[in-house]
Design a protein around this motif. Structure first.
Motif, PDB file in Angstrom:
ATOM      1  N   SER A   4      -1.319   3.050   6.512  1.00  0.00           N
ATOM      2  CA  SER A   4      -0.246   2.291   5.881  1.00  0.00           C
ATOM      3  C   SER A   4      -0.179   2.678   4.401  1.00  0.00           C
ATOM      4  O   SER A   4      -1.199   2.993   3.781  1.00  0.00           O
ATOM      5  CB  SER A   4      -0.496   0.786   6.027  1.00  0.00           C
ATOM      6  OG  SER A   4      -1.666   0.412   5.329  1.00  0.00           O
ATOM      7  N   TYR A   5       1.033   2.636   3.851  1.00  0.00           N
ATOM      8  CA  TYR A   5       1.230   3.047   2.469  1.00  0.00           C
ATOM      9  C   TYR A   5       1.975   1.966   1.689  1.00  0.00           C
ATOM     10  O   TYR A   5       2.903   1.335   2.207  1.00  0.00           O
ATOM     11  CB  TYR A   5       2.035   4.344   2.410  1.00  0.00           C
ATOM     12  CG  TYR A   5       1.292   5.538   2.943  1.00  0.00           C
ATOM     13  CD1 TYR A   5       0.373   6.211   2.157  1.00  0.00           C
ATOM     14  CD2 TYR A   5       1.514   5.986   4.247  1.00  0.00           C
ATOM     15  CE1 TYR A   5      -0.322   7.313   2.648  1.00  0.00           C
ATOM     16  CE2 TYR A   5       0.834   7.082   4.747  1.00  0.00           C
ATOM     17  CZ  TYR A   5      -0.085   7.740   3.945  1.00  0.00           C
ATOM     18  OH  TYR A   5      -0.766   8.817   4.431  1.00  0.00           O
ATOM     19  N   LYS A   6       1.576   1.824   0.441  1.00  0.00           N
ATOM     20  CA  LYS A   6       2.264   0.922  -0.483  1.00  0.00           C
ATOM     21  C   LYS A   6       2.362   1.625  -1.830  1.00  0.00           C
ATOM     22  O   LYS A   6       1.348   2.013  -2.416  1.00  0.00           O
ATOM     23  CB  LYS A   6       1.501  -0.390  -0.627  1.00  0.00           C
ATOM     24  CG  LYS A   6       2.095  -1.352  -1.661  1.00  0.00           C
ATOM     25  CD  LYS A   6       1.241  -2.624  -1.773  1.00  0.00           C
ATOM     26  CE  LYS A   6       1.761  -3.567  -2.828  1.00  0.00           C
ATOM     27  NZ  LYS A   6       0.923  -4.795  -2.940  1.00  0.00           N
ATOM     28  N   THR A   8       3.439   1.265  -5.687  1.00  0.00           N
ATOM     29  CA  THR A   8       3.722   0.310  -6.761  1.00  0.00           C
ATOM     30  C   THR A   8       4.221   1.065  -7.980  1.00  0.00           C
ATOM     31  O   THR A   8       3.531   1.958  -8.495  1.00  0.00           O
ATOM     32  CB  THR A   8       2.465  -0.507  -7.120  1.00  0.00           C
ATOM     33  OG1 THR A   8       2.065  -1.261  -5.971  1.00  0.00           O
ATOM     34  CG2 THR A   8       2.737  -1.449  -8.285  1.00  0.00           C
ATOM     35  N   PHE A  30       6.763   3.000   4.317  1.00  0.00           N
ATOM     36  CA  PHE A  30       5.896   2.552   3.234  1.00  0.00           C
ATOM     37  C   PHE A  30       6.520   1.352   2.547  1.00  0.00           C
ATOM     38  O   PHE A  30       7.735   1.148   2.591  1.00  0.00           O
ATOM     39  CB  PHE A  30       5.641   3.681   2.223  1.00  0.00           C
ATOM     40  CG  PHE A  30       6.856   4.103   1.433  1.00  0.00           C
ATOM     41  CD1 PHE A  30       7.077   3.630   0.141  1.00  0.00           C
ATOM     42  CD2 PHE A  30       7.778   4.990   1.974  1.00  0.00           C
ATOM     43  CE1 PHE A  30       8.182   4.032  -0.588  1.00  0.00           C
ATOM     44  CE2 PHE A  30       8.887   5.402   1.249  1.00  0.00           C
ATOM     45  CZ  PHE A  30       9.101   4.920  -0.037  1.00  0.00           C
ATOM     46  N   GLU A  31       5.671   0.562   1.907  1.00  0.00           N
ATOM     47  CA  GLU A  31       6.149  -0.568   1.121  1.00  0.00           C
ATOM     48  C   GLU A  31       6.515  -0.071  -0.264  1.00  0.00           C
ATOM     49  O   GLU A  31       5.656   0.457  -0.984  1.00  0.00           O
ATOM     50  CB  GLU A  31       5.084  -1.654   1.035  1.00  0.00           C
ATOM     51  CG  GLU A  31       5.533  -2.877   0.231  1.00  0.00           C
ATOM     52  CD  GLU A  31       4.460  -3.932   0.081  1.00  0.00           C
ATOM     53  OE1 GLU A  31       4.652  -4.847  -0.762  1.00  0.00           O
ATOM     54  OE2 GLU A  31       3.424  -3.835   0.777  1.00  0.00           O
ATOM     55  N   ASP A  32       7.758  -0.230  -0.641  1.00  0.00           N
ATOM     56  CA  ASP A  32       8.249   0.218  -1.946  1.00  0.00           C
ATOM     57  C   ASP A  32       8.165  -0.973  -2.904  1.00  0.00           C
ATOM     58  O   ASP A  32       9.127  -1.707  -3.103  1.00  0.00           O
ATOM     59  CB  ASP A  32       9.687   0.721  -1.804  1.00  0.00           C
ATOM     60  CG  ASP A  32      10.171   1.479  -3.025  1.00  0.00           C
ATOM     61  OD1 ASP A  32       9.364   1.728  -3.935  1.00  0.00           O
ATOM     62  OD2 ASP A  32      11.367   1.829  -3.064  1.00  0.00           O
ATOM     63  N   ASN A  33       6.988  -1.159  -3.476  1.00  0.00           N
ATOM     64  CA  ASN A  33       6.696  -2.329  -4.301  1.00  0.00           C
ATOM     65  C   ASN A  33       7.177  -2.089  -5.735  1.00  0.00           C
ATOM     66  O   ASN A  33       6.475  -1.493  -6.547  1.00  0.00           O
ATOM     67  CB  ASN A  33       5.194  -2.622  -4.275  1.00  0.00           C
ATOM     68  CG  ASN A  33       4.826  -3.824  -5.119  1.00  0.00           C
ATOM     69  OD1 ASN A  33       5.575  -4.797  -5.187  1.00  0.00           O
ATOM     70  ND2 ASN A  33       3.669  -3.762  -5.762  1.00  0.00           N
TER      71      ASN A  33
END
Length: 204
Positions: A4-6, A8, A30-33
């Motif tokens: 999993s990718y995040k 920031t 991916f989570e684009d934080n």
């Protein structure tokens, strides 16, 4: 199980967009934080070295934008055919970085008159140094930067140089036919095209 990718980063394209390009091109969720700059003082102490972007892979943080991009390039087989090609990717990205860093320094100069003076000097003096050589490199490599095939350097180049253009207030790529064609080729990659069509609108 796939990692999993995040990611920031500020709510900007900036130094985060090339990472987004690579992940999207690879078809990786991916989570684009994103966060507004006002939140940076609170977020800064939570990062490994007080800087962003930070990419987390299964919760493990990775810092430094080019290091992140190189890692993803290797992981998703976007480094060319051999170690020589991989080196050429690094050279292209770091050389563009020399140009881009000048643009960033000019753009954030607090003196408005000096800022305009520095931007004009980059367009007059630095664009003719860097862009013709990149244009010729793309021509020699069959429309790509390295080895006649798409690499992470192409994704980095298009994402980063567009930020440079936005900061300069000038499409400095427009005078270079091979670079224009290269930009269009990258922006028309299916996953990149889909991302660009839906991404948040930011000044750079």
């Amino acid at each position: 199980m796939a990692p999993s990718y995040k990611l920031t980063y500020f709510d900007l394209r900036g130094r985060g967009e090339a990472i987004r390009f690579i992940l999207h091109h690879a078809g990786v969720a991916f989570e684009d934080n994103r966060f507004p700059k006002e939140q940076w003082p609170a977020i800064k102490p939570t990062t490994p070295f007080g800087k962003v972007p930070v990419l987390e892979e299964d919760g493990k943080p990775i810092t430094q934008s080019l290091s992140i991009e190189r890692y993803l390039g290797r992981k998703f087989k976007l480094i060319g055919k051999d170690e020589w090609d991989a080196l050429q990717c690094d050279i292209a990205a770091e050389t563009l970085g020399d140009f881009h860093n000048q643009v960033v320094q000019a753009f954030f100069n607090p003196d408005a008159a000096k800022k305009d003076e520095l931007k004009a000097a980059i367009i007059k003096d630095q664009v003719p140094i860097y862009l013709p050589k990149f244009d010729e490199q793309v021509k020699k490599n069959g429309g790509f930067l390295v080895g006649g095939q798409l690499t992470w350097a192409d994704l980095h180049f298009v994402a980063t140089l567009q930020v440079s253009c936005d900061m300069l207030g000038s499409d400095v790529v427009a005078a270079f036919d091979n670079l224009k064609a290269h930009r269009e080729k990258v922006l028309n990659l299916p996953h990149i095209k889909a991302w660009v069509a839906k991404r948040p609108t930011t000044p750079f």
